[in-house]
Scaffold this motif. Sequence first.
Motif: not given
Length: 1397
Positions: A1360-1370
Amino acid sequence: MSGTKAFFTITSDFLRDKHRDELFLEWQPTQSHYLAVGSPLEKRILLYDRPAKQTRELSLPAPCSHLAWSRHGLCLSLACSQGASTALYLWTPGQPTLSMEKGAVAAGEDLGKVTWMGWSPVMDVLAVAYSSGIIVLLDKSSDKRTVVRGDHNGVISDAAWSADGILASCSSAGPASGGDAGQMSRIVFIDCHGEKVLTPRECPYGNVHRLQFASSKFVQTGLRRENTLCCVANRKTLVLFNLEDENRSLQYSFKTDYGDISEYTWFGDGYVVLCFQKGILIWVSSHPDEQGKELQHSNVFQNKIVDMAAVMDGSRFAICSHSHIKIFHSDVSKSQMSELPLPDGSHMLKLKWTSDGALLAAIGGNGQGFVFLTKVPDIGCVWRNKACYMVSLEAFNIASMPTLSEVTGTVSCKFEPAMVALGPQNFAAVMNNLVVYYIEPNASLETPAFEILGRYEYAGSVQSIQLSWNTAVLLLTDGRILTHKLHPDPTVFLSHVEETITALDIINNVSCMALADTNVYFGTSTGTLGFLSLNVQKYEAALHHTCGIIQIFLKEDDAIVAYLDVANAIYLYNIIQEISIKVEGFNGKPNGLHFDWSVQDFAINFVVYDHTHAQCFISIANTIFGHVVEEVKAPSKNADQVQRNECIIGFNSGNLVTLLNGVPHIRKLSVFPQNYPVEMTTTPTKDDVDKLRNLHRYREAAQICKKEGWKDLLPSIAGECLRNLDLPLAIALYRESGCYDKVTSIERYRDLENIQRLCGYMALVDNQPELACKWFLQAHDPLTVLDIYSDLMQWERAIALAEMHAPDKVGYACQQHAQQLEFLGDYPEALINYERALSLASDDDFELKVACKHGLAKVSFRMNDLSRGFALCQEVKNPALTEECAGIVEEGKHYKEAGRLYKECGNFFKTATMYLKAREMKLAEEVINQTDSIPLKVQLAAAKESAGDHKGAIKLYEAAGEYDAMVKILLEGLNRTDLAIEIVDRTKSQEGAKMVAAHFMKLKDFPSAIRYLLISNRGEEAFLTARQFNQMDVFAQVIGNDHPAHLYEKIARYYEDKRDIVNASHFFSQAHKSQRAVDLLLSAVKKKGQPAAEKQLLELLVAATVKANDTATTEKTSQFLLGSEDGNPRDEKYLLDLYLLSGQLHEADRIALLVADHHLKNGDYKEAHKTLFRAYDKIVRTSHTPSGQLVDLLTLVHSHAVSTVMYTLKQHEIVARMLIRICRNLNKFPKDASRFLLSAVLECAKCNLNKTAMEFALILMQPENRSMITEKYESKILNILRKGDRATEEEDTLTACPFANHKFPKSQLVCPLCKIRVPFCILTGMHVIRVDFTLCPSCEMPGIYSEIVTALSRGLQSCPLCSTPWHPQNIRPFDNEETDAFFKRIEMLQFIGEERT
């Protein structure tokens, strides 16, 4: 000297009524015992016997016309005129009668009268000149008579001998042609054998007389000691002839007022003093810069000068008138003069000095003559470390050397001795055949006077005498040696002499002798050096020299005898080794030698001297070079000069003991240190060390080096000790220097008794194997020499030596010699030696046989005998040999055969290479297929390519990874540009790109060519192509960022010329000329244009300013953005970007707040969020602390983003909490305040936060906000307000503070206990906790791990802050250590921020 009285007065009628030219006056040379006076008017001569102080007459058969002494004064020759002829007579001192010289004139020969007569100074040769112009030379040593005819046509008027044995004679040669001087004179030069040695000279200045040889500065070069002949011509002119250049002469003419030249003499360094008849003395010089000048003029007598006489060394001269005698120092600078007293009525005619300048004889014509003592004679001698010297004519002092400061005894004689001798306890004074012996008294007096022991008259004059402890040895003038004992009792002395005296009559022609304690060493005129044992009276000859021996010097303790021969050469005879060594390096004619008795060491110092200088030498009996005699080099050429009248009597501790005018002097030789023997209390220098090393005083030199810390000199000193066989000192110094290998080597051999073997091994230690071989051969040790020759690889010598002494080693030596010859390229000789070694090898010597076969195989191949070479390789079957032979065959370019050999030894790479060179493709491919060798595949591919098999070559090149070669074939051979491009794009090969670019240039596909030129790193060529073909935009697109700055500048200049500001500024920045880019962009922005274009220019301006990294440029750009120049401020985001990128974080913080506030007022919450986070992230990542306002505003804006995200995830409580946070700060959101209040009331109602919902509902119902409420929500809000007092509020969940561990509501961000602002969760907006902590992998902002995981499972996709996609493994939970590190950093940043505030 004005008070000096006559030493002796001569009164005789012989001297009456004579004129100056009617008297001849000659002192006996050397000893000066006799003064001979002759006259052509008398049939007698007058002899003054100086030792006896009496005068006697010697009758002659006829008047004496000439007389002359031989060079050593052993014979007086007289010419007696009888009518028209002249007879020669000889008189020997001590003899009562004359003997006629029958060989002077042959029977029936008429030579005329004698006009001149003189003895040679170098040989016993008498030269007699006759009025017939003939010269007769009489050699008394060989009784040879030489007649020199034809050189003179007239009467020989004068002649003179030089110190080099040259006789100059002059005669009249007729009138001078075209001159007014009268007669021409002719001067002829011959040697002692009558041979002409120089070109005759002509003197056109008149009759010549008073010939003299001299050493002048008129002649600058030459080897002669006397290089000039001078004479008086016509009684007015002094003429100098250059003996080195027959065409050069020098004339000195004087005023006629001076009168005739009476006499002249040379003195000093090329100066002349002339005496004129009118009482005048003139000093002149032969120096080039002083020629033609009168250096000094003195009018000595008012009447005329009668005669002049000079001392032999030229230091003084005397002149006389009839009534006065004056003595002058020749030196112009001194100008000292003294006058001798004469009685009234004196009538002086002739003057003559003795050779030592002690006595001056003055003969008058009134019947009287006088002998004056002008200085004490230089008589003295030494014995070991004692010296005696004359202090008056009849008294001597005895003192200890080297200082002579302590007088240990005195001797008083009743007569003037001609010579003296000193022994351990005796003293002897000699006069003719009389010797008086003295003995040192036993009484312990301070300076005891020696007592007379006895007088003894021998049957002949004493030539020399020497004393030992109880023995006297005398050499008489007749060549006999006498010995007798010296009894210490005066009462029985004479009888004991008579009883013990022995004459050695069996020895003939003895010329000199020296006495040791038990032996007498003697030399003869025939060259025999022998010795006589005094104990057994046995004579033995030690050696037979090539010429006569005239002096002997002894150092018996070291078994050394030195002798001087008639050729003026000095030799040292080693009694033990029985060898004679010539002393080389002495510059001059030696007068004598003295050993230094002060040091008893392996190195013997001695000094050799003549009348001008002294040189020090050193003798070492045992060195690795044998018996060595070498000169100790002086620091300068004239370092140790001796005055001509200085007599050297001894040498001790580096000091010369001399007598000068009867006064003893001590002078240190320059080759010795000034404080020698070395005193450790003084401060020595390295120059002292060098001098000690030259003197072989290594122990003293090492002591100085140790004391002064010069340990770097110790190894070289140790090496010199090694070479001189001072092995204990060499070991000690090598050990101290850390050269333990040398120590081990020396100690291994130091106890060898055989001196030759010891010298050999020490030469090996000193790395001189050739010298070692000589010693081992002398020691009859050929096997050791064979080993040395083997080590030196001198196999020819080794073979020759082995054939004589070790036949079993000949084979090995031949094999080694063959190897050497093979290495040198002499293969035929190597083959012969290998075959010889193989034939000599025994059946048991397997290694030698194998080595010979190896060598034969290699040499056979070298000589192209391939069949024999292959056979030997097959026989030996040694892979290493086979490979080496293959290399030899390869050098011979027999590639197929070389490949065969390489294959046999398993070297497949070389095998394939050879087959390829031999064009044996099938054989090569068979070998290559058996290996994985890439180079072989490349070679085979190249071969196939040259053969036209392009596809096969490509396959091999691809297998080997040779992509450039593939590109070449694809472009040139197969015309497959597409495949070539594919390879280049994949490999980025510069060489491949170069070929592709050239291909596209041929096709005129310039964009493609430019692209591949850049890939091949040929940017300049790409630029020129782009400019030439108008493809610069393509070039700019593909150039990248890894090219030189000057290339980017060229592009920028191109675009600047094209007025393309965007591209120009971009490439100026790339070329590191960002200031120029900024100036271009500023000028472009100032021009009004389209907003889109201005936006791009401003972005470029900010980027260029940041890249310039210059404070002034940054300030300039910021002022422009603020509108300071044109009153038109630009969007704050550009200023923010400038401050952020240039590192002005404080200003960036401030501008970010302004920009965000602007966006919030416009309701653009995403841009505000983005601006704030960007500023926050930049500040934090540079380890700075953002301001509290920035953090608070970011928190509020991010709360809006969280509420949006949580609303989609149906997390209404979190949405309500975030909206509550926003509604508490509605002044930050003025545009949507009513909307936020409405949303907060509805969400709070859903979550049972009724009190908060009623609070915000009351605010919402205010008139300014009520218009925003639609009918749909109005009833819900009124319903909330109706509940009023019944409203309840669910409490917020408490979680622990990550800093103080204090629990407080999770929606609050400041801990009420520690007052620290706790970071919010990027997903929930709540404060984070330690136990459930994680960070965003991209922006590294904190979050609650479990919440993020839950959100991801519900469909959340990005931060929500930097809009970078998240992946559960990361996303991962942080451990305690990582969590602690994060919170410590946060705490520190807040602390720093508070401090700055």
